[in-house]
Design a protein around this motif. Sequence first.
Motif, PDB file in Angstrom:
ATOM      1  N   GLU A 166       0.822  -1.212   0.000  1.00 27.74           N
ATOM      2  CA  GLU A 166       0.000   0.000   0.000  1.00 27.74           C
ATOM      3  C   GLU A 166       0.855   1.261   0.000  1.00 27.74           C
ATOM      4  OE1 GLU A 166      -3.559   0.963   0.099  1.00 27.74           O
ATOM      5  OE2 GLU A 166      -3.398  -0.900  -1.033  1.00 27.74           O
ATOM      6  N   SER A 192      -4.700  -6.183  -4.657  1.00 27.02           N
ATOM      7  CA  SER A 192      -5.727  -6.779  -3.798  1.00 27.02           C
ATOM      8  C   SER A 192      -5.126  -7.724  -2.766  1.00 27.02           C
ATOM      9  CB  SER A 192      -6.737  -7.557  -4.649  1.00 27.02           C
ATOM     10  OG  SER A 192      -6.143  -8.718  -5.198  1.00 27.02           O
ATOM     11  N   ILE A 240     -13.547  -4.101   5.243  1.00 30.81           N
ATOM     12  CA  ILE A 240     -14.030  -3.532   3.990  1.00 30.81           C
ATOM     13  C   ILE A 240     -13.832  -2.022   4.022  1.00 30.81           C
ATOM     14  CG2 ILE A 240     -16.070  -3.239   2.526  1.00 30.81           C
ATOM     15  CD1 ILE A 240     -17.164  -5.797   3.868  1.00 30.81           C
ATOM     16  N   PRO A 241     -13.408  -1.397   2.917  1.00 33.03           N
ATOM     17  CA  PRO A 241     -13.186   0.058   2.896  1.00 33.03           C
ATOM     18  C   PRO A 241     -14.424   0.826   3.328  1.00 33.03           C
ATOM     19  CG  PRO A 241     -12.371  -0.958   0.885  1.00 33.03           C
ATOM     20  CD  PRO A 241     -13.105  -2.029   1.634  1.00 33.03           C
ATOM     21  N   CYS A 254      -6.548  -5.734   4.884  1.00 34.07           N
ATOM     22  CA  CYS A 254      -7.163  -6.989   4.468  1.00 34.07           C
ATOM     23  C   CYS A 254      -8.263  -7.466   5.413  1.00 34.07           C
ATOM     24  CB  CYS A 254      -6.091  -8.079   4.356  1.00 34.07           C
ATOM     25  SG  CYS A 254      -4.927  -7.776   2.993  1.00 34.07           S
ATOM     26  N   VAL A 298     -13.783  -5.257  -4.517  1.00 36.19           N
ATOM     27  CA  VAL A 298     -13.093  -4.007  -4.207  1.00 36.19           C
ATOM     28  C   VAL A 298     -11.598  -4.292  -4.032  1.00 36.19           C
ATOM     29  CG1 VAL A 298     -15.094  -2.988  -3.039  1.00 36.19           C
ATOM     30  CG2 VAL A 298     -13.439  -4.331  -1.701  1.00 36.19           C
ATOM     31  N   THR A 310     -16.559  -8.296  -0.579  1.00 31.46           N
ATOM     32  CA  THR A 310     -17.149  -7.440   0.449  1.00 31.46           C
ATOM     33  C   THR A 310     -18.025  -8.272   1.379  1.00 31.46           C
ATOM     34  OG1 THR A 310     -19.003  -6.917  -1.021  1.00 31.46           O
ATOM     35  CG2 THR A 310     -17.129  -5.400  -1.029  1.00 31.46           C
ATOM     36  N   ARG A 368      -9.294  -3.708  -1.006  1.00 33.53           N
ATOM     37  CA  ARG A 368      -9.294  -3.267   0.384  1.00 33.53           C
ATOM     38  C   ARG A 368      -8.016  -2.513   0.741  1.00 33.53           C
ATOM     39  NH1 ARG A 368     -10.296  -9.072   2.702  1.00 33.53           N
ATOM     40  NH2 ARG A 368     -12.161  -9.669   1.517  1.00 33.53           N
ATOM     41  N   LYS A 369      -8.141  -1.549   1.610  1.00 36.51           N
ATOM     42  CA  LYS A 369      -6.975  -0.814   2.087  1.00 36.51           C
ATOM     43  C   LYS A 369      -6.223  -1.628   3.148  1.00 36.51           C
ATOM     44  CE  LYS A 369      -8.940   3.757   1.202  1.00 36.51           C
ATOM     45  NZ  LYS A 369      -9.355   5.061   1.813  1.00 36.51           N
ATOM     46  N   GLY A 379      -4.101   1.401  -3.028  1.00 36.63           N
ATOM     47  CA  GLY A 379      -5.349   1.024  -3.680  1.00 36.63           C
ATOM     48  C   GLY A 379      -5.221   0.262  -4.983  1.00 36.63           C
TER      49      GLY A 379
END
Length: 325
Positions: A117, A125, A324-325, A321, A316, A156, A318-319, A122
């Motif tokens: 990150e 994954s 969920i964002p 793991c 998505v 999600t 995720r930021k 972003g």
Amino acid sequence: MAYYTNHFATIFFLLFLSSFTINNTPCNAKLSSTYYDSTCPNALRTIRTTIRTAISRERRMAASLLRLHFHDCFVQGCDASILLDDSPSIVSEKNALPNKGSARGYEVIEAAKSKVEKLCPGVVSCADILTVAARDASEMVGGPSWSVKLGRRDSTTASLVLANTGALPSFKAPLESLISSFKDHGLSARDMVALSGAHTIGQAQCSLFRDRIYNNGSDIHSGFASMRRRRCPINEGNNNLAALDLVTPNSFDNNYFKNLIQKKGLLESDQVLFSGGSTDSIVKEYSKNPYKFKSDFAAAMVKMSEITPLLGDKGVIRKICSAIP
């Protein structure tokens, strides 16, 4: 005349644009080994470094990461759903009976994600990181390596129900049940035996093999059972650990299959692969040919890693793991 010319030109342009859009919609997205080459070129190197560090600290982590990837892919596909913690909208798969108290390595994947990150926010994954980590873990302990196709996105949702009700094969499952479970995920009996060979490394909890070592059945070597009882008393020590392969517990080799032929499989789901059934011949083949085993293991891992991934605009990135964002 000019009106009609312009009118037809407009229609032609719209048809062309429509065709272009259809052919380039996210639903046509595919996994690719070069997926991050331009968007995050150092991602795989960063993941590898994190995995190597974790395994150098604790050799057992290699088996844990392989198992974590397997338990993710067999529930909802390879979407990193297993990494999600409980939240108002999520009932975590970490609480499922096959995972609770035994699935490990979450913090290693989270550490790799954090580092990636910082490089490329972003972009990469958690599902891809988990897939790459399994490959790197295998290689780190002498197992095979393989080319990983990337481009998965993160779910999600999670499914405690699926994780608890048969999506993950039981350690007590009979052979035909195991074959059927793997077939449901597009994996053959040979794939199943090859993937089971991951038990050439790692450990199991006493509660998972106590019944086997105390039943005095004909499918277990008496000396092997007696030795295993020392670390697994009949009425206590549920969490005591024992190596799945006593001979070379930290090396990825074919000794697991030699053990099965000698009736020294630790779990019932191990020994059932060599019990007079349809997979006996595959076990014998792998026991004699470690190169064939490793080749088939790598191929099966690739197939498993491509079980219903989320692609394109699904899911998505995720930021972190675990949420969920």
